[in-house]
Design a protein around this motif. Structure first.
Motif, short mmCIF file in Angstrom:
data_model
loop_
_atom_site.label_atom_id
_atom_site.label_comp_id
_atom_site.label_asym_id
_atom_site.label_seq_id
_atom_site.Cartn_x
_atom_site.Cartn_y
_atom_site.Cartn_z
N GLY A 122 0.81 -1.20 0.00
CA GLY A 122 0.00 0.00 0.00
C GLY A 122 0.85 1.25 0.00
O GLY A 122 1.98 1.26 -0.50
N TYR A 123 0.28 2.31 0.56
CA TYR A 123 0.96 3.60 0.62
C TYR A 123 0.99 4.13 2.05
O TYR A 123 0.13 3.81 2.87
CB TYR A 123 0.23 4.64 -0.24
CG TYR A 123 0.50 4.53 -1.72
CD1 TYR A 123 1.73 4.87 -2.26
CD2 TYR A 123 -0.51 4.12 -2.59
CE1 TYR A 123 1.97 4.79 -3.62
CE2 TYR A 123 -0.28 4.04 -3.96
CZ TYR A 123 0.96 4.37 -4.46
OH TYR A 123 1.20 4.30 -5.80
N GLU A 169 -5.48 -0.10 -3.79
CA GLU A 169 -4.34 -0.43 -2.95
C GLU A 169 -4.81 -1.28 -1.77
O GLU A 169 -5.99 -1.24 -1.38
CB GLU A 169 -3.69 0.85 -2.43
CG GLU A 169 -2.95 1.63 -3.50
CD GLU A 169 -1.81 0.87 -4.12
OE1 GLU A 169 -1.17 0.06 -3.40
OE2 GLU A 169 -1.55 1.05 -5.31
N LEU A 170 -3.89 -2.04 -1.20
CA LEU A 170 -4.25 -2.90 -0.08
C LEU A 170 -4.47 -2.11 1.20
O LEU A 170 -5.41 -2.37 1.95
CB LEU A 170 -3.16 -3.96 0.14
CG LEU A 170 -3.07 -5.05 -0.92
CD1 LEU A 170 -1.91 -5.98 -0.60
CD2 LEU A 170 -4.36 -5.84 -1.01
N SER A 171 -3.61 -1.13 1.46
CA SER A 171 -3.70 -0.41 2.74
C SER A 171 -3.20 1.01 2.59
O SER A 171 -2.52 1.35 1.61
CB SER A 171 -2.90 -1.14 3.83
OG SER A 171 -1.52 -1.15 3.51
N LEU A 172 -3.54 1.83 3.58
CA LEU A 172 -3.08 3.22 3.62
C LEU A 172 -2.64 3.52 5.04
O LEU A 172 -3.42 3.38 5.98
CB LEU A 172 -4.20 4.17 3.21
CG LEU A 172 -3.87 5.67 3.20
CD1 LEU A 172 -2.83 5.97 2.12
CD2 LEU A 172 -5.12 6.49 2.98
N ILE A 173 -1.36 3.89 5.22
CA ILE A 173 -0.83 4.24 6.54
C ILE A 173 -1.01 5.74 6.76
O ILE A 173 -0.51 6.56 5.99
CB ILE A 173 0.66 3.86 6.66
CG1 ILE A 173 0.85 2.36 6.42
CG2 ILE A 173 1.21 4.25 8.03
CD1 ILE A 173 2.30 1.90 6.46
N VAL A 191 -7.25 0.89 6.81
CA VAL A 191 -6.38 2.00 7.16
C VAL A 191 -5.51 1.61 8.36
O VAL A 191 -6.02 1.08 9.35
CB VAL A 191 -7.22 3.25 7.51
CG1 VAL A 191 -6.33 4.38 8.02
CG2 VAL A 191 -8.03 3.72 6.31
N ILE A 192 -4.22 1.85 8.24
CA ILE A 192 -3.27 1.60 9.32
C ILE A 192 -3.02 2.91 10.05
O ILE A 192 -2.60 3.90 9.44
CB ILE A 192 -1.95 1.02 8.78
CG1 ILE A 192 -2.21 -0.35 8.12
CG2 ILE A 192 -0.92 0.89 9.90
CD1 ILE A 192 -1.00 -0.93 7.42
N CYS A 193 -3.31 2.93 11.33
CA CYS A 193 -3.14 4.14 12.14
C CYS A 193 -1.71 4.19 12.68
O CYS A 193 -1.28 3.30 13.42
CB CYS A 193 -4.14 4.15 13.29
SG CYS A 193 -4.01 5.59 14.36
N GLU A 194 -0.96 5.24 12.31
CA GLU A 194 0.41 5.42 12.77
C GLU A 194 0.42 6.56 13.79
O GLU A 194 0.32 7.73 13.44
CB GLU A 194 1.32 5.75 11.57
CG GLU A 194 2.79 5.87 11.95
CD GLU A 194 3.64 6.13 10.72
OE1 GLU A 194 4.67 5.47 10.56
OE2 GLU A 194 3.27 7.03 9.92
N LEU A 205 -6.86 -1.23 10.62
CA LEU A 205 -6.33 -2.53 10.22
C LEU A 205 -5.20 -2.93 11.15
O LEU A 205 -5.13 -4.08 11.61
CB LEU A 205 -5.84 -2.46 8.77
CG LEU A 205 -5.16 -3.71 8.20
CD1 LEU A 205 -6.14 -4.87 8.16
CD2 LEU A 205 -4.62 -3.42 6.81
N LEU A 206 -4.30 -2.00 11.43
CA LEU A 206 -3.20 -2.18 12.37
C LEU A 206 -2.96 -0.86 13.08
O LEU A 206 -3.34 0.20 12.58
CB LEU A 206 -1.91 -2.61 11.65
CG LEU A 206 -1.89 -3.94 10.90
CD1 LEU A 206 -0.63 -4.04 10.06
CD2 LEU A 206 -1.98 -5.11 11.86
N VAL A 207 -2.30 -0.92 14.24
CA VAL A 207 -1.89 0.30 14.94
C VAL A 207 -0.37 0.27 15.09
O VAL A 207 0.19 -0.66 15.67
CB VAL A 207 -2.55 0.42 16.32
CG1 VAL A 207 -2.08 1.69 17.02
CG2 VAL A 207 -4.08 0.43 16.20
N VAL A 208 0.28 1.30 14.55
CA VAL A 208 1.74 1.41 14.53
C VAL A 208 2.13 2.61 15.37
O VAL A 208 1.46 3.65 15.36
CB VAL A 208 2.24 1.58 13.08
CG1 VAL A 208 3.76 1.80 13.05
CG2 VAL A 208 1.86 0.37 12.24
#
Length: 412
Positions: A212-213, A265-269, A301-304, A328-331
């Motif tokens: 993803g991006y 796209e698969l994911s967005l950070i 959406v990946i939360c950074e 989706l994930l938490v970074v």
């Protein structure tokens, strides 16, 4: 941890794969939370089995089971949700209630949980090892459960997510992610501020696949076009930081939409300040933004979370647990050329730590030295390490050699 001893009784059925499981609790008090919940009637109570681990360990099981239980509880807890409930109900079975999810979502979450556990202890997950059953009946001390079909669970979860997304979009403010709604704006110090975004492709390094991006942003003063430093951004008000975060995701989604062709796209950070997530209103706005952004990416959406260096473990854990259902994930993101890694980052629910490659690293040897020390330091608190802003595909590969798990390719 709650534990209840059970006696398992065989039930005749046409095939073993479809056979219900009958279980009897010797201490029915531990099942009381289920009796007052609609989770059972709604199909949100399941049982995962560790039989594959027990069989693989053989005579070693008795000596290793407590360590297995501890790891399983941690994995379940990451997926459980605020209103969830778990208890170990036998030597190799865990009961999990997830009233925050749909029935298929609860099944799929249990399948992912069990797959993660089996992969950790056994490596490869053989067909048939993913033993998850849905509890259909609870009467006194007796439980009846039926096996879950993995494909049906995943397909059903996708339908549930799509329905929930459609409902959220119908209720949400349609202008929430309008690119011009949040930027430019007048900050609390009276200066006009503008936010611009770029998309960096992100790669899983072991398989060299793009996942993803990642959004990168610049916060600049509108009259002089001077970029604010990270410290200057942190000194802005809470309301200003929320506007910057919302401007980032809205402009990032607009750019993603404009560059998207036939496939998603698969994911967005998405970078988000801890300050924005530390209030109820901030979390509400960001969750709604994530829900709307999800329609433009396949996985989510990946939360950074940024600016976490001085946040105590307790408050950080609380914020992560509250934003995790929408992500989706938490970074966790650590800033600076030499990121400050502290033990308080462990056991907070962060699924990865990200760092940014310093732009002044001229040669490959200098980059390797930085990456080796940085990744080594970060891996003390997490298994997954993201290195953002690599200047070339060659440095992506070098980051992988230094045991980073993911990296993004920066732009000039």
């Amino acid at each position: 941890m709650n534990t209840v001893a059970l006696v398992r009784k065989d039930v005749d059925a046409p095939t073993v794969a479809q056979a219900p499981k009958m279980l009897r609790a010797s201490n029915p008090d531990l099942l009381e939370p289920l009796k007052g919940s609609s989770a059972l009637a709604d199909g949100q109570v399941n049982i995962i089995s560790l039989d594959a681990i027990v069989d693989a360990f053989g005579d070693r099981w008795q000596g290793r089971r407590e360590g297995v239980y501890e790891h399983v509880e941690k994995v379940i807890d990451r997926h459980l949700g605020l209103n969830g409930y778990m208890t170990r109900i036998s030597e190799s079975d865990f009961l999990i209630a997830q009233p925050d999810l749909g029935p298929f979502g609860a099944q799929a979450a249990c399948l992912r949980t069990l797959r993660e556990v089996l992969s950790h202890f056994l490596g490869a997950v053989r067909p048939g090892a993913l033993s998850v059953c849905r509890v259909t009946r609870l009467e006194g001390s007796d439980l009846t459960a039926v096996p879950v079909d993995a494909r049906m669970a995943m397909d059903g979860e996708a339908r549930e997510v799509a329905a929930a997304r459609a409902a959220a979009e119908a209720e949400a403010d349609p202008t929430l992610l309008s690119p011009d709604r949040w930027s430019p704006f007048t900050a609390g110090n009276g200066k006009r501020v503008r936010v611009s975004c770029k998309l960096e492709p992100v790669f899983e390094l072991k398989g060299s696949t793009r996942i993803g991006y990642r959004l990168t942003r610049r916060v600049v003063l509108e009259d002089t076009d001077k970029e604010l430093s990270p410290g200057e951004v942190r000194n802005l008000t809470r309301a200003d930081l929320l506007r910057i975060d919302m401007a980032t995701i809205s402009r990032g989604v607009a750019r993603l939409k404009s560059e998207q062709h036939e496939s998603q796209e698969l994911s967005l950070i998405v970078p988000v300040s801890y300050v924005s997530l530390s209030t109820v209103e901030g979390r509400k706005v960001m969750k709604t933004a994530f829900d709307q952004a999800r329609q433009w990416v396949l996985k989510g959406v990946i939360c950074e979370i940024c600016d976490i260096e001085d946040v105590p473990q307790g408050p950080l854990l609380s914020v992560i647990s509250l934003i995790k259902p929408a992500s989706l994930l938490v970074v966790g993101h650590l800033s600076g050329d030499t990121p400050r890694v502290t033990s308080s980052l462990k056991d907070t629910g962060l699924q990865a730590i990200s760092v940014v490659c310093p732009p002044h690293l001229a040669g490959d040897a200098e980059f390797l030295g930085w990456a080796r020390e940085t990744v080594k330091s970060v891996r003390r608190v997490t298994r997954s390490v993201m290195v953002h802003g690599c200047s070339s595909p060659r440095r992506l590969a070098m980051a992988g050699l230094m045991e980073a798990t993911h990296a993004s390719l920066g732009s000039d």
